[in-house]
Design a protein around this motif. Structure first.
Motif, PDB file in Angstrom:
ATOM      1  N   TYR A  40     130.801  52.045   7.005  1.00 63.29           N
ATOM      2  CA  TYR A  40     129.975  52.742   7.997  1.00 63.29           C
ATOM      3  C   TYR A  40     130.565  54.073   8.472  1.00 63.29           C
ATOM      4  N   TYR A  49     119.469  51.245  10.192  1.00 60.12           N
ATOM      5  CA  TYR A  49     120.019  50.822   8.899  1.00 60.12           C
ATOM      6  C   TYR A  49     119.897  49.307   8.753  1.00 60.12           C
ATOM      7  N   SER A  50     118.634  48.848   8.758  1.00 59.90           N
ATOM      8  CA  SER A  50     118.350  47.432   8.494  1.00 59.90           C
ATOM      9  C   SER A  50     116.897  47.369   8.054  1.00 59.90           C
ATOM     10  N   GLY A  63     126.180  44.828  16.979  1.00 59.09           N
ATOM     11  CA  GLY A  63     126.055  45.604  15.736  1.00 59.09           C
ATOM     12  C   GLY A  63     125.023  46.693  15.947  1.00 59.09           C
ATOM     13  N   GLY A  73     124.897  49.968  15.335  1.00 63.73           N
ATOM     14  CA  GLY A  73     124.676  51.060  14.392  1.00 63.73           C
ATOM     15  C   GLY A  73     124.689  52.428  15.056  1.00 63.73           C
ATOM     16  N   THR A  96     129.776  47.941  18.197  1.00 66.21           N
ATOM     17  CA  THR A  96     129.895  48.281  16.770  1.00 66.21           C
ATOM     18  C   THR A  96     131.378  48.267  16.423  1.00 66.21           C
ATOM     19  N   LEU A  97     131.683  48.087  15.153  1.00 61.15           N
ATOM     20  CA  LEU A  97     133.080  48.208  14.726  1.00 61.15           C
ATOM     21  C   LEU A  97     133.329  49.578  14.106  1.00 61.15           C
ATOM     22  N   GLN A 129     129.990  55.567  14.138  1.00 63.62           N
ATOM     23  CA  GLN A 129     128.729  55.231  14.817  1.00 63.62           C
ATOM     24  C   GLN A 129     128.888  55.371  16.325  1.00 63.62           C
ATOM     25  N   SER A 176     134.186  43.873  18.932  1.00 60.97           N
ATOM     26  CA  SER A 176     133.523  42.781  18.223  1.00 60.97           C
ATOM     27  C   SER A 176     132.980  41.780  19.234  1.00 60.97           C
ATOM     28  N   LEU A 200     120.819  42.928  14.549  1.00 61.72           N
ATOM     29  CA  LEU A 200     120.097  43.240  13.298  1.00 61.72           C
ATOM     30  C   LEU A 200     121.084  43.686  12.225  1.00 61.72           C
TER      31      LEU A 200
END
Ligand SMILES: C[S@@+](CC[C@H](N)C(=O)[O-])C[C@H]1O[C@@H](n2cnc3c(N)ncnc32)[C@H](O)[C@@H]1O
Length: 291
Positions: free
Chosen positions: A24, A41-42, A79, A81, A102-103, A107, A129, A145
């Protein structure tokens, strides 16, 4: 002298932060070339005649509705994004505070720049996380998502995968108010044991769930109230992404190099094929917290 870390290191049961960032953090400009304007992005939710952006916004609406997020005081996206759902939640669903996790550092920086917190304190994103996120107050609604695909590791046995997903659902249960809803979307293995290597290679340390594992892992913490398999929507989304990347191939190669563009074209084609054939499924699950 004691040294107290400002923030504990990010721990994950699935893909490590380094593995997530390998994918990412590649280049925000590269993803902007072939994702839609919202940078979602899904898998989208298509109706005939839709543009990619319309189908992505329909998907955002669907999940926010399923999570009963309208007018929520506190909302969490696991998550998050490039922030499209967080922005949609505050702008279109009157959510008062939307927290994203997000990790990906890239992003995170993108969201902070596009939706500055001083300009709009309703949106906040952290590199964190779900395992490490311990909010002071619970949330009214949760959406996730395209992140569960990263919550287990290819070396895990089926029992280990279920144990990890159970931890995920327990954390979500603890973070939600009683009776709260969570809307979850994930690719799963479908008819086959394995997916195409072009997809596995591009997402290091990540392993897809199976529907049975998700059901088993969530049984004690959530009631499954709605389930749909929209695998053909993912086939269409992948085709659209690939078409857009092909059209901007040279620009893309200037940003990330020919070899990476080649790998992404292979992965998008293989992902589209796997969803068309039913090797992968695409589930959207609505879950309600058990007491
Ligand atoms: C495919 S992207 C989907 C992004 C966004 N939901 C969307 O639909 O555009 C997957 C996201 O999951 C995040 N992610 C992966 N593992 C995570 C974890 N353990 N905790 C929080 N976020 C995670 C990634 O950083 C990335 O933002």
């Amino acid at each position: 002298m004691s040294i107290i870390a400002e923030k504990p290191l990010v721990t994950t049961l699935g893909a490590s932060i380094e593995a997530i960032q390998q994918h990412y953090d590649l280049s925000n400009d590269f993803y902007a070339l072939w994702l839609d304007e919202t940078m979602t992005y899904s898998c989208a939710l298509w109706e005939s005649g839709d543009t990619l952006e319309q189908a992505q916004i329909r998907k955002l609406d669907y999940h926010l509705e399923q999570a009963r997020a309208r007018n929520a005081n506190r909302f969490l996206e696991i998550g998050s994004g490039w922030g499209s759902l967080l922005a949609h939640a505050v702008k279109r669903f009157d959510v008062r505070f939307a927290q994203g996790l997000t990790l990906s550092q890239a992003q995170h920086d993108y969201v902070r720049e596009r939706y500055p917190q001083d300009a709009d304190p309703r949106i906040r994103v952290d590199v964190d996380s779900w395992e490490d996120h311990h909010p002071e107050q619970p949330y009214d609604a949760i959406v996730s998502l395209g992140a569960m695909e990263h919550f287990s590791h290819p070396r895990d046995s089926a029992a280990e995968k279920v144990a990890k997903y159970r931890r995920f659902f327990e954390r979500c249960h603890d973070m939600l108010n009683p009776g709260g809803f969570m809307s979850l979307q994930t690719i799963t293995f479908g008819s086959g044991e394995f997916g195409p290597s072009a997809v596995a290679d591009i997402f290091p340390e990540s392993h897809l769930p199976r529907l049975g594992e998700i059901i088993e892992a969530s049984a004690r913490t959530f009631e499954l109230v709605r389930l749909r398999n929209d695998r053909r929507d993912y086939a269409r989304t992948s085709r659209e992404w690939l078409k857009r990347l092909n059209a901007r191939r040279e620009l893309a190669a200037e940003l990330v190099g020919e070899e990476t563009v080649h790998d992404y074209r292979k992965y998008l084609a293989a992902g589209g094929w796997a969803h068309t054939k039913g090797v992968f499924y695409l589930y959207r699950l609505t879950l309600q917290r058990l007491a």
